[in-house]
Every structure is written in C-alpha cells, then in structure tokens.
Design an enzyme around this catalytic site. Structure first.
Site, short mmCIF file in Angstrom:
data_model
loop_
_atom_site.label_atom_id
_atom_site.label_comp_id
_atom_site.label_asym_id
_atom_site.label_seq_id
_atom_site.Cartn_x
_atom_site.Cartn_y
_atom_site.Cartn_z
N SER A 91 -10.47 -0.16 7.04
CA SER A 91 -9.82 -0.01 5.74
C SER A 91 -9.15 -1.27 5.18
O SER A 91 -8.72 -1.26 4.03
CB SER A 91 -8.77 1.10 5.80
OG SER A 91 -9.40 2.35 5.76
N LYS A 137 0.85 -1.20 0.00
CA LYS A 137 0.00 0.00 0.00
C LYS A 137 0.88 1.25 0.00
O LYS A 137 1.94 1.27 0.64
CB LYS A 137 -0.90 -0.03 1.25
CG LYS A 137 -1.98 1.03 1.29
CD LYS A 137 -2.87 0.88 2.55
CE LYS A 137 -3.98 1.92 2.57
NZ LYS A 137 -4.85 1.79 3.77
N SER A 191 -10.01 2.20 2.87
CA SER A 191 -9.05 2.90 2.07
C SER A 191 -8.09 2.00 1.28
O SER A 191 -7.50 2.45 0.30
CB SER A 191 -8.23 3.84 2.95
OG SER A 191 -7.40 3.11 3.83
#
Lengths: 95, 493
Positions: free
Chosen positions: B180, B78, B156
């Site tokens: 998330s 990420k 997210s």
C-alpha cells in the site's frame, strides 16, 4: 471445499454483519472464488514447518506491572454514540 | 519564489536553514495548492489552522538555529493515523465523526521534529484495496492521465501518492500491509519505502493486519525518503513489536557508491503474461545497477507463487479480529434499531451499514478461516507457508545478496472503474510483487524508473536485508541517479 448459503449465513452471523437473505447466494459465490484462490496453499509441503508467529526473532518486551495511564473518563467517552452518567449506554442486554 | 509547493523536502530544508524561506510561506503555498487540487480528492480533511500554528512555531524554532531536518516542512497524513483533534476515519463510514483524543506515535514524532500537518489524506477503507476506490470519501484521482482518462493513484495510500505527485504537499505518510505504499508510489512516479517490520511504531495507527502493517514515507526523492523515515522511526514502549534498536542517520548513508554490492534477480518474479514493458524496465534497472558497479546475480525464491494466497488468509484473519472493535458502542457510528431489537441486532446493523463491501468481504473471509474446524487447514497452513517464504529470503541474503531487484507492479496505473466487473482476486494480483516483503517483514522501496508507451510512470522495487534501510536507500539512490526520472504529470486540475 464449497460454501453454501447456510455456511455464508453462519459466517455472517459469527462476524456480526447483517446480510439479507437475498444477498447470501452472491456472497457464497464470492467466498468460493476467494477460497478457490487460497486452495493453492495445499500444493505446498509444510511437513515439519512451524507456523510463523513473528517475522523477527524477538521476545516481547516486559515492563513492571504499574499503572501508567488512566483517570481520563471524559476523553474515553468523548466519541461514544451514547454516553450517560459516565458510562457507555447500549440497548437492553438482559430481561 | 514561485511554486514553493514543488520543492523537495531536502531543498526546502536547506532554504529554511539559509533563511531564504519561511515555513509559513511554504505552508501557505501548499494550502493554496490543496485548494486548487481539490479535483484529485487527495486531501479529505483540511487542518489549515493546525498547519499555520505549527508553521509559526517552526519558524521560531528555525530562528533559534537548532531545528531538526523536518522542521517547518509541510506534509500530509494518511487518514489511518489518529491525530488529536482532527478527524481520523480510516476512510470508513463506521468511523464517521470520530475525532481522536490522542496522537499516533509516528505523527507525534513528525510533529515533535517540527513537521507541519496540512490535513488528512484519502485512502482505501481500512487500507483494504489497491486503487483507492473503496473509500467513503470517493475515489482519489491520479495526477497522471492517459489522454483524458482518469486513472487510479493505486492504493491503499492513494491520497498520499496523488498529493505528493501533484505537489499538494512536500511529502506524506503512508502505511503498507501488502504493498500500500510501494504500489501507489509506482503508479504516480514517486518514491515510497516500507521499512522493516518493527521500525515504526504502530501505536495510534488504525490496525488492519497487525503482523504485516508498517508505516513509511512517500516522497519526491530517495533523499527525502531517508530524511522523513528517520523522523518516523524509533522504539516505542506503546507498541510491543516496536524494535528497540538505534535509528541510524539514513541520509548519511546516501553515497551513491554501490560498487561490489550483490543485487539479486529472482527468477520467480518473471511472471507469465508479464507486459514486455515491465520486463524491459526490470532488465534496464539491472543494467543500471551493473553499470554503477554492482554485481548482478540470479537467485530463486521458490515459494513466491504462494505469497498472495497466504496473504489472503493471514491478512483477513487478523483484520476480522482487529475490526471486531467497531461495534457502535465506544466510538464511531451506531445504527438505529427497532424497539423490539436488542444489542446483537445493533452490532449487526451497525457493521452492515458502516463497513463497505470489500471490508465486509475480508472480515467474513477472516472469520471463516479462523472458525472451528478450519483454523488448521487455512490459518495454520498459511502461517507455515509464510515461514517458508521468509526462509526463501533468508537463504538469498545468506548467500551474499545485498538487495533484490524486482518490478514494483505488474502494470502502470489503470483507469478508475477498470476492475469493477472483475472478481476480487484480479484486484489482489496488483500486490503480487510487493506482498512477499510484508510476509517476510523486510524493508522494500519503490523507485520511479521509467515511462510506459502511454507516458505513465513505472517503478522498480528494491528489497533489503532486515534493519538495513540505510544500505537499501543507498542502492535506491544509485538507481534513482542512473534512471534520471524527472517526468511530472502535466497539470490539468
């Protein structure tokens, strides 16, 4: 609690985010919507409850006050938008 | 061997060890899949050179015979994780051009274990969002579609979810502040676990809300989650909240035997207006666990309703403090100013230009609730409510529950843009089942458990006792076996 445009402007100033005058009413309205949602918390009886500081009962670890890092000026400055003579450079702060 | 990118971590690990496969072959298969999958907009910075170099090193280590489980396995990272020499922008314009001189502890641990980093993954800006629509890189797209409609992969960690579900990589790292990891995992039919707060070091991960943030793996199976989580965990002197506890062998905990375990069903999660399909999935899940020998008990978590409002005080408050560092001085983007303007205008313009609308909104809400006169009314009250939410969980576990079963999300993945006309609070409701877990610091896992009437994946969430991820993973493993979820998105990209 209702937020007016003057309060919205003050919050933007505190947060150091430039908000155009024309955008303040919409911003204040958004704040009011979110704060309205948050107001539900007033229904909860919190008498005698301590505010949580840590989810796990833990004592932060301590270590000896030794220098463990440093001497990396080039690396520290490598991402600076403006670095001069080994320093971060910013617009003039004092007259 | 065809389509190596579709392997799970455990399958690939076993083939690598049997010398039936090399990490370089596996890595190249993923690099090709990433190229073909560009429409998903999951990978936003490729690191093919690093990947090939690490794959070669992994093959050498595998030849030596004592390689760790993650050795040679290609994964995505990420964009929130700082990675040496590779852009790390938290999907924000304000960190444009930022290339860290250091590596986050979690990505370093994965690299030390021999994992191969393929690139950086799309996400909501500063991890603030539930649909990956606040990213400076543009939307990430769910590999699953409703007819022809493009859907969000959730957020997210939307890029991570899309990449794993679309087989662009074998697994990915995610982070979870309010859901998330678990919400995007549920939206894309994969597994995602947020461990106990303190399990994974937060050092080198761009901070959003420090008392809630945790990293975790997003994978194709529960076994993979166990393997990858173990490599990510462990004490780190550089994060003062990192727990100094031994990391168990999580994979060894996967016996599938949950006989006699008590699984709690919290009545407050039966929300008004909950879609019938979600309710059905939840009761099916509880039947599956009962059939596997667990005892199902009804419990109450009375303060559940107040979790989201408490979160939307605490998370913005911490974010306003954490994001104060983006001022255009030390790194990232600096706005141009007029000759007559000074440093305050420089800060204000930099932050107005660099932060997107949702990030600005949360910083300002956080600034307001922390400001003089409101600190007690908002911030301290929210922290008191947080203590009550945690106590609800403590009581349930004290009464003998081993895990809590809930839906992971209130709906399946929704179309891109569907929330555009709604107020911000509607988007926040996506996290209604997951946010309690962050507030209480507990481990939570999302497991794909079924499809809705449109053929889209739905997930169930299991919540465990603190530090008992092994036991939680084993319950998730039993649920995974019983649910038998094998559906994959049809490739259209």
């Amino acid at each position: 609690m209702s937020i007016d445009t003057a309060t919205a402007a003050r919050v933007a100033k505190l947060a150091r985010i430039k908000v155009e005058e024309a955008a303040l009413p919409a911003l204040a309205e958004e704040f009011n919507m979110i704060l309205g949602f948050i107001e539900q918390l007033n229904e909860v009886d919190v008498e005698g409850v301590e505010p949580m500081t840590s989810v796990t009962p833990q004592r932060l670890k301590r270590r000896k006050d030794d220098v463990t890092d440093g001497d990396q000026q080039d690396k520290v400055l490598s991402n600076a938008p403006d670095a001069r003579e080994g320093f971060f450079a910013v617009p003039k702060v004092v007259e | 061997m065809a389509e190596l990118n579709k392997l799970t971590l455990s399958e690939a690990r076993d083939l690598l060890r049997k010398k039936e496969l090399t990490s370089l072959e596996l890595t190249q298969s993923c690099l090709t899949a990433i190229e073909e999958g560009s429409k998903l907009n999951a990978f936003v910075h490729g690191t093919a050179d690093i990947a090939v170099e690490r794959a070669r090193a992994a093959d050498a280590r595998l030849a030596g015979g004592d390689a760790p489980d993650m050795c040679g396995l290609p994964i995505g990272i990420k964009d929130l994780f700082c990675t040496t020499g590779a852009p790390s922008q938290a999907a924000s314009k304000i960190l444009e051009g930022f290339v860290p001189e250091y590596e986050s502890t979690v990505s370093q641990k994965l690299a030390d274990a021999g994992a191969v980093m393929l690139g950086k993954l799309n996400m909501d800006e500063f991890a603030m969002g539930s649909s990956n629509e606040t990213s400076v890189y543009g939307n990430a797209i769910n590999p699953w579609r409703d007819q022809q409609t493009e859907l969000t992969p959730g957020g997210s960690s939307g890029g991570s979810a899309a990449a794993v579900a679309g087989d662009l990589c074998l697994a990915a790292t995610g982070t979870d502040t309010g859901g998330s990891i678990r919400q995007p995992a549920a939206f894309t039919g994969i597994v995602g676990i947020k461990p106990t707060y303190g399990r994974c070091s937060r050092w080198g991960i761009v901070a959003f809300a420090s008392s809630l943030d945790q990293a975790g793996p997003m994978t194709k199976s529960v076994r993979d989650a166990a393997i990858m989580l173990e490599a990510m965990c462990g004490h780190d002197a550089k994060d003062s909240t990192s727990a100094d506890l031994p990391v168990p062998n999580f994979e060894a905990a996967l016996t599938g035997d949950i006989r006699g375990k008590k699984i709690a069903i919290p009545k407050e999660y039966r929300m008004e207006g909950m879609p019938a399909e979600i309710e059905q999935l939840w009761s099916d899940g509880s039947d599956m666990l009962r059939d596997a020998g667990a005892e199902i008990i009804d419990v109450s978590l009375p303060h559940t309703k107040y979790a989201l409002p408490a979160y939307y005080v605490i998370a913005p408050a911490e974010a306003s403090s954490n994001l104060a560092r983006y001022d255009g001085v030390r790194y990232g983007r600096r706005a141009k100013i007029e000759a007559s303007e000074g440093i305050t205008q420089m800060y204000e313009k930099t932050r107005a230009e660099g932060f997107g609308a949702e990030v600005q909104r949360r910083i300002m809400i956080g600034t307001y609730v922390l400001s003089a006169g409101f600190y007690d009314a908002y911030y301290n009250r929210a922290r008191r409510v947080r203590a009550l939410i945690k106590k609800d969980f403590d009581d349930v576990f004290q009464a003998g529950a081993d895990a809590i079963l809930t839906p992971a999300t209130p709906s399946a993945a929704f179309p891109i843009g569907a929330m555009e006309t709604m107020d911000p609070v509607q988007m926040y409701l996506n996290d209604v089942f997951t946010v309690t877990v962050n507030l209480a610091g507990l481990p939570g896992i999302s497991v794909p458990a079924g499809l809705d009437k449109n053929g889209l994946p739905l997930g169930l969430q299991l919540i465990g006792r603190p530090w008992e991820e092994g036991d939680l993973l084993n319950t998730a493993y039993a649920l995974e076996n019983a649910a038998g979820f094998v559906a994959k998105a049809t490739k259209w990209w």
